[in-house]
Design an enzyme around this catalytic site. Structure first.
Site, PDB file in Angstrom:
ATOM      1  CG  ASN A  23      -0.291  -0.048   2.541  1.00  0.00           C
ATOM      2  OD1 ASN A  23       0.801   0.485   2.716  1.00  0.00           O
ATOM      3  ND2 ASN A  23      -0.921  -0.679   3.517  1.00  0.00           N
ATOM      4  CE  LYS A  37       2.078   3.440   8.533  1.00  0.00           C
ATOM      5  NZ  LYS A  37       2.905   2.265   8.836  1.00  0.00           N
ATOM      6  CD  GLU A  38       2.068  -2.544   3.456  1.00  0.00           C
ATOM      7  OE1 GLU A  38       1.519  -3.161   4.390  1.00  0.00           O
ATOM      8  OE2 GLU A  38       1.821  -2.764   2.247  1.00  0.00           O
ATOM      9  CG  ASP A  68      -5.819 -10.253   5.005  1.00  0.00           C
ATOM     10  OD1 ASP A  68      -4.668  -9.844   4.809  1.00  0.00           O
ATOM     11  OD2 ASP A  68      -6.284 -10.474   6.144  1.00  0.00           O
TER      12      ASP A  68
END
Length: 329
Positions: free
Chosen positions: A202, A204-205, A275
């Protein structure tokens, strides 16, 4: 291939999921007063519930889509491990790829809620890498399951099951068998997934994993795309799929870039959406679907589960209906 045919073909797939499994525990109650011992609310428990979390929730999503999940992980010889095995049994999920260790606890995240609001979360876990014996047992279980798998999902929550060495070995062994690998990364091992088939961070990652600062794709597209280019240079994945929260998703395969907006929905809870996205993406990759279609279907599925409270798997029939209504193909 029509959409119904594609969804029918999901039923023939076997998906190896390796990573961090956990128990999501919930305590619901009422809080009407503060404790005389400390300035904290006293919660009168009304009910409790244990749910499958982490890689085990990905297995639930894979199962809900009609495919067969093969779970590979390490849990403790503790009450949490017993609870997790019972939950797998209750959901008719296989546990033959789980290793039990006396040296690490099963990850359990317990949430205390009152009047619909979360007051506290208690995490029982360690984040240290597996020891040599545990790592060897995990790889042996992985090898056994790999002979039956059509695609591998790496579900990394930074709890120590997936280390750089284990990741590299697992990807190499999958590539030797021409089995695609899809990755749901976290921060610690972000740049360890070289030569995977699909990599799904995502925003942020992406920022934390590359240690780069850039704006939102809507306001800083050059900065965002430069980060994706850096990621592709570091990892050489075939497909990059970035979930952008309220901005939708981005996918790139070769030089083809696709931006898809989020679908307008009543958002109840974003828990578990990632997920669902990785589960749908894995099945599409296993069936050789292009990145743009994979991103579009995963984007639909992620939005659907956000309409429900709590971590729940996607509903296959509703996803098919929404995909048909959206004109996907």
């Amino acid at each position: 291939m029509t959409l119904p045919d594609l969804f029918d073909n999901f039923n023939n797939l076997r998906v190896l999921i390796i990573g961090d499994v956990m128990v999501d525990a919930y305590v619901w109650g009422r809080a009407t007063r503060l404790s005389p011992e400390a300035p904290v609310p006293v919660v009168h428990v009304a009910r409790t519930e244990n749910r499958l979390g982490g890689a085990a929730n990905v297995a639930l999503n894979v199962q809900a889509l009609g495919a067969t999940p093969l779970l590979c992980a390490v849990i403790g010889t503790d009450a949490g491990g017993d609870q997790l095995l019972q939950l797998l049994h209750d959901h008719h999920l296989p546990a033959d790829g789980l290793i039990r260790s006396e040296h690490r606890p099963t990850t359990v995240k317990q949430r205390i809620l009152a009047q619909g609001q979360q007051l506290l979360r208690i995490d029982s876990e360690v984040e240290t890498d597996l020891n040599g014996v545990e790592a060897a047992q995990l790889l042996a279980a992985y090898d056994d399951l790999l002979t039956r798998a059509d695609v591998v999902i790496f579900e990394d929550y930074d709890k120590g099951v997936l280390s750089e060495a284990i990741i590299a070995e697992c990807i190499t062994r999958a590539r030797q068998r021409n089995i695609p690998t899809v990755v749901d990364p976290k921060k610690k091992n972000f740049l360890a997934y070289r030569y995977c088939t699909l990599f799904k961070p995502n925003l942020k990652e992406l920022r934390e994993g590359l240690k780069l600062e850039f704006g939102e794709p809507t306001t800083d597209r050059p900065g965002f795309e430069a980060a994706v280019a850096r990621l592709r240079e570091e990892l050489t994945p075939e497909i990059v799929l970035v979930t952008l929260s309220e901005y939708g998703v981005f996918a790139q395969q070769d030089e083809h870039k696709t931006y898809l907006p989020a679908h307008l929905r009543t958002i109840s809870d974003v828990s578990g959406a990632g997920d669902t996205v990785i589960s749908i993406a894995a099945l599409c990759v296993a069936l050789g679907q292009p990145a743009a279609f994979t991103a579009a279907l995963a984007n639909l599925g992620g939005g659907l589960v956000c309409e429900q409270v709590g971590v729940v798997p996607v509903e296959k029939l509703r996803l098919l209906e929404e995909a048909q209504a959206a004109g996907l193909r």
